[in-house]
Write a protein that holds these residues in place. Sequence first.
Motif, short mmCIF file in Angstrom:
data_model
loop_
_atom_site.label_atom_id
_atom_site.label_comp_id
_atom_site.label_asym_id
_atom_site.label_seq_id
_atom_site.Cartn_x
_atom_site.Cartn_y
_atom_site.Cartn_z
N CYS B 522 0.79 -1.28 -0.08
CA CYS B 522 0.02 -0.08 -0.08
C CYS B 522 0.93 1.23 -0.04
CB CYS B 522 -1.09 0.00 1.28
SG CYS B 522 -1.83 1.57 1.45
N ALA B 523 0.54 2.09 -1.02
CA ALA B 523 1.34 3.37 -1.08
C ALA B 523 0.75 4.31 0.16
CB ALA B 523 1.36 3.99 -2.53
N THR B 524 -0.05 4.12 0.70
CA THR B 524 -0.60 5.03 1.55
C THR B 524 -1.21 6.31 0.99
OG1 THR B 524 1.37 5.72 2.76
CG2 THR B 524 0.55 4.05 3.50
N CYS B 525 -1.48 6.18 -0.35
CA CYS B 525 -1.53 7.56 -1.04
C CYS B 525 -3.08 8.26 -0.53
CB CYS B 525 -1.68 7.41 -2.61
SG CYS B 525 -3.07 6.37 -3.19
N TYR B 526 -3.90 7.35 -0.03
CA TYR B 526 -5.43 7.89 0.43
C TYR B 526 -6.11 8.04 -0.51
CZ TYR B 526 -4.02 7.99 5.43
OH TYR B 526 -3.61 7.54 6.70
N GLN B 527 -5.90 7.51 -1.84
CA GLN B 527 -7.06 7.66 -2.73
C GLN B 527 -8.23 6.76 -2.37
OE1 GLN B 527 -7.41 9.47 -5.39
NE2 GLN B 527 -5.35 9.72 -6.71
N LEU C 154 -2.51 16.12 0.47
CA LEU C 154 -3.88 16.39 -0.24
C LEU C 154 -4.77 15.53 0.54
CD1 LEU C 154 -5.15 18.04 -2.75
CD2 LEU C 154 -4.58 16.23 -4.04
N ARG C 155 -4.48 14.29 0.74
CA ARG C 155 -5.45 13.45 1.34
C ARG C 155 -5.06 12.80 2.67
NH1 ARG C 155 -4.99 12.05 -4.32
NH2 ARG C 155 -3.45 10.90 -3.82
N ASP C 163 -6.47 21.49 0.38
CA ASP C 163 -7.03 21.95 -0.83
C ASP C 163 -8.30 20.82 -1.24
OD1 ASP C 163 -7.95 23.68 -2.72
OD2 ASP C 163 -6.05 23.56 -3.74
N ASN C 164 -9.18 21.22 -1.88
CA ASN C 164 -10.34 20.32 -2.70
C ASN C 164 -9.26 19.02 -2.89
OD1 ASN C 164 -11.73 18.96 -4.33
ND2 ASN C 164 -13.07 20.71 -4.67
N PRO C 165 -9.68 17.87 -2.43
CA PRO C 165 -8.85 16.80 -2.91
C PRO C 165 -9.11 16.39 -4.29
CG PRO C 165 -10.65 16.25 -1.47
CD PRO C 165 -10.57 17.46 -1.49
N MET C 166 -10.32 16.64 -4.81
CA MET C 166 -10.87 16.21 -6.27
C MET C 166 -10.28 17.20 -7.18
SD MET C 166 -12.48 13.46 -5.79
CE MET C 166 -13.04 12.66 -4.19
N ALA C 167 -10.27 18.39 -6.82
CA ALA C 167 -9.90 19.62 -7.78
C ALA C 167 -9.34 20.58 -7.39
CB ALA C 167 -11.15 19.64 -8.45
N PRO C 168 -7.82 20.34 -6.96
CA PRO C 168 -7.16 21.16 -6.07
C PRO C 168 -6.81 22.35 -7.12
CG PRO C 168 -5.87 19.25 -6.35
CD PRO C 168 -7.05 18.94 -6.87
N THR C 169 -6.52 23.48 -6.50
CA THR C 169 -6.08 24.60 -7.50
C THR C 169 -4.87 25.44 -6.68
OG1 THR C 169 -7.80 25.84 -6.33
CG2 THR C 169 -8.38 25.23 -8.47
N ILE C 170 -4.60 25.32 -5.53
CA ILE C 170 -3.64 26.01 -5.17
C ILE C 170 -2.20 26.02 -5.76
CG2 ILE C 170 -4.72 26.40 -2.61
CD1 ILE C 170 -2.60 24.74 -1.59
N PHE C 171 -1.96 24.82 -5.87
CA PHE C 171 -0.35 24.71 -6.74
C PHE C 171 -0.51 25.45 -7.99
CE2 PHE C 171 3.22 21.33 -6.29
CZ PHE C 171 4.15 22.39 -6.30
#
Lengths: 436, 563, 274
Positions: B522-527, C154-155, C163-171
């Motif tokens: 698991c990459a722990t990417c939290y997806q 992000l998550r 930021d919004n995890p689905m559609a972040p914009t700050i970067f």
Amino acid sequence: MTHTRQDTFDVAVIGAGMAGMAAALFAAERGLSCIQIGNGGGILFASGLLDLMSIHPLAERRKWGFPFDALAALALEQPQHPLARIDATSVRTAFNAFVAALGKAGLPYAPLGKANSDVLTSIGTIKPTYGVPRSMIAGVKALAQRPPCLFVDFHGLREFSARQIVSTLGDSWPAARFQRLQFPGTEAVPELYAAHLARALENVETRARTIDLVKPLLGDAQAIGFPALLGLEHSVEVHAAFEAGLGLPVFEIPTMPTSVPGLRLLMALEAAVATRGVSRRHHSTVDSIVFDDETATIGLIDSPGGERVVARTVVLATGRFMGRGLVADRGHVSESIIGLPVHQPTSRNEWHQRDFLDPTGHAINRAGLLIDDSWRPLDAAGNPAWPHLFAVGSILAHQDWMRSKCGSGLAIATAWAAVRQITRQLYGDCDKAGEP
Amino acid sequence: MTPALFRIALYGSLAICLLGLLWRVSTWFHLRVGPDACNVTVFQRLITAVRGAVSVTFSRGLVHVLRAFFVDVVFQNRLFAREKLRWLGHQLILTGFTGLVLVHALASVLAGKLSPGYQPTLDPYMFLRNLAGVMVFVGIAMVFAGRRRQQTGFPQSRRPIDAIFVALLGTILVSGFLLEAHKIASPRAFYRMTDQFIGTTDPEELKPLRALWASEFGVAFDDMGDGIEPAVIAEGRELHGDACASCHAKPTSAFISYTAAKVLAPLSGALDEARADTWLLYLHLFACFIGLALLPFSRFFHAVADPVSLLVNGAAREREFSSAGRASRRALALDACVHCGLCDSSCSVGPLARHLGNPALLPSHKIVATGAHARRRLLSHGIGPDALLVSEGAFQCTDCGRCTTRCPVGLDLADLWEAGRGDLAIAGLPAPSQWVQARSAFAWAESLDSRSTPDAPSAPLASDRRTFSHCVQCQTCTNVCPVVAHSIDTEHGVDLTPQKVMNLLRLGMLDLTLGSRMVWDCATCYQCQENCPEGVRVTDVMCELRGLAYHRLGSVRNPGGPS
Amino acid sequence: MKFALFVGCKIPSRLPAYEISTRAVLGRLGVSLVDLDFTCCGYPARNISRDAFVLAAARNLALAERAGLDVLTPCKCCFGNLRHAIRFLGEDEALRSRVEKALATEGLAWSGHTEVHHLLPLLARKVGIDKVTASVRLPQTGMRVAAQYGCHALRPSNVTRFDNPMAPTIFEKLIRATGAVAINWPRRLDCCGDPLHEANGPLSERITLAKLADARQSGATTICTACPHCHLRMDAVLAGSTSASAETGTEIKTLLYPQLLGLAMGLAPEALGM
């Protein structure tokens, strides 16, 4: 520690299913400042097809080719149905705005006309719907004309079977044939997932290799059907590349949920609200809402320290049982956040019909919140519970969207109407942006 | 002491010391630390070292070596920059000890030759000897105090031989001072001298001299009455000038021993009776000889290894080490470590070491373990509890490099740790993700003799059925998982998808998940967690499963190990 | 504005340029930084002991609280981990009392009054995009930059609030502030491959390669990072793998965000550790 946001939002949308996303989108487009709470996971179960209305009345299982005619009939026969409260022009405007936003976010739909379109489902049955993603539109035409057609699937992809589709279609589409391919680079993988293949096809090289695999199989085909996995974020580009590479119309067929079209829809909607400046709180749970004369203060938990959000209006778009806007115990259905009264059968015995598959549906599936003409849920006395609380989507009573095939229509149109009402209430009879 | 016995003891201990040194130095060329060290022979390492030394000597690099000698070895600049108090202590010990060796121990070959009039009982030698002794004492006290200030919660790892060596050092110093003190106060010594240089031991005859020595030289005669006339002392001074002064200065300059002599004065008769001068001398000399013989085998061998290490660092400034050079340098580092513990006090995972109760996370313990493993002592009885702790320590290191930066003798510890991890992996003690994945999830589950039940404190989510009760098996977690997406076969890719892991947990089949490749890859990417429509905390659960597996499967793999 | 700078373990030893450039640009923007006696954020222990992991994190939070400062970290993994620790402490009373007891043995305490910030949201929100934009003297026009978001910041969004995890914009906003072009690339929110490098090297490399190929295909010349783990992993794959250069071309390079911003501010490359 508790963070108190200094900003007061015009609207707080609770819920991020189709109705919540639509409400946030429309609010932002009207220039209202908006915060939206909840994860958009429910949309993952969508097929990407936007139903408006195709079955009415349920008892007769009457299918309508023209959804607005169905709505007109509904308005006469079931005036309590939420969609009966909205005029056709508003519904059309709402749909157009919604689809336009999706197009801008990289998920274009075919132009919306007057009629429903017939589309193929993942098991080869036919389903009428109103809004069709552009990547599926060639399939509508092919289904209507039934020319020689190739259906493709992939080894290891259990969510979709071209053989099943062709066999279901049987004699009704004799020139349909199927072919199973090995997706490039997956020789040793026993089980594949459409979402991963969709992303893999965004790579130019993988895409070219896949097209090369299909080319020799075209034969006399005049159209090619693929499982819906032609790209995820860049599906327009991938779809176009397949059509150009194969020289034929290419269409997608939705796979079993949770599917790539559902994921695309979720991503497009999230991008649409994000680019319009909506603040999002995913996976936060609403702990409490405290209303005062001017505002509502929403307490969020599930994040470090918690958070309080202050808004001038609240839109409840928490859905029915699946979205957990309504919860049922052994004998009673209740609204989960505020404890609003829920219109429901008087006793549990009346929740369901004797026959589970009874086409008229079950009374429990028409349970929900009662509202006034301004989309405000009612308290036990029949008055609006709070002047600045609104409800939209499937939490509303007197509708059975699954059986009527009106889910998207219900979500989009009620969101549109409620947001228009909110804008009027907050900024007078026009948009905040100054447009009528 | 008879000259023969003295010689045998001296040359014997010297021989042991030299052989020991030779052996210790030879380990720099044959001890293997790091997998890459196995690819070079002892001969290659020797050649590399000689070639390196020669090429540095005849190049610009010599400047760096000389600079390193004065700045790093002599001045101890690295320690000075970090810990002033310990630097002072260290310099006091070094200077004092060197002084004692040069001016005192080697007097007959050095001071005696260089300064023809040398007598140990003359100034400045008497004063210097005392000063040097005090410096060593004070220095040791300062080093100990400095060490106390930076407690890490664990005792330093020590070997008995080091404690013995410190005890010997103390014995040498104390016996030396006592011997000198006793000789100052001893009437017996006085008469022995008069017998030899004046030819009489008659107390009456020697009365003037005795009067002088009693009043000014601290001899504790027990038959001297009070009220000695100044004239008698003056007479004694004359005799003293003729017979004694060329060899004896006033012992007041031996400020420690003279003070001690005053304290011991009442006992001097008894001490004379007991022949204290003889056994104190024996004690002193034998402590010296044993210390000399033990030196190469104790950690005080760093006195040899450190300067070499620092000079090599100086020489290495402008060049990359070959693998042969690196191998030797690591072995040298094992000897050059002073065990000062400065690395421990700055260790980034020091708090983790405390919370895990495992000192093997700390650099000073790690270097001992690395040495033990290189000398084949760590696993001499197979993989035991200690070895497992060592492995845990090695793989919890974050490579922050603070120990390397702080090390007062400039050891490249980061390189040593990496090499050590490589060795542990080869020896069957790899990172948890490696040893768990060496077996299949099913094989692990079968090897468990009882069902695992997660406890709430260590796995609050996995132990709570509500965590998974909302899971509708929609497959979203799998759809968004990059690890599943990039698996190209089942042998090296995932076995269970995240969705299946959640399903097994939902069904109470925890054991089947513990050794799953999915859990450990698991990459722990939290997806999965972010996208889950039901809000299941998939990734958080994966992390808990690893913790559970680490202890549960670890106990199966090594019964008796930490669990 | 004053923060306790938490550089973590990776930056000082493997990517000192990140600390140098962060200090340089924040200095220009009037953000002052304080160094405390921080230790590991607890990340490595997460896989073996939940208590040890939270304790290690809490020790740092307590140090910051004692100094009366909020924490600023340029590392996304440290950021995520410290935020996780705050969450776990908030939702688990028993854990919290165990942690408080352990902290007390060191004479420390944490009452919950420490905020943990990552560099990017700090620049975008606390300093403000306008101020960042105003600091630019040499707009980096012509640079086509892909923003590498980094998972652990992000998550999960409810924990990190990045930021919004689905559609972040700050970067992208921050990249555009430097005058560079922020390109859109499908894999911008994907894992860099680093966390599973030890467990499964080949799989990790495939994940990294897919990202690099995507960035190149989307027209990026530079991948902009704000995390030492992402940065070092992509650098290693770019430098070490022959297949990497074949698949992604050699024209892509990585650049730390504060280096990009520093260049745009007109700072000398040496002042940014370049």
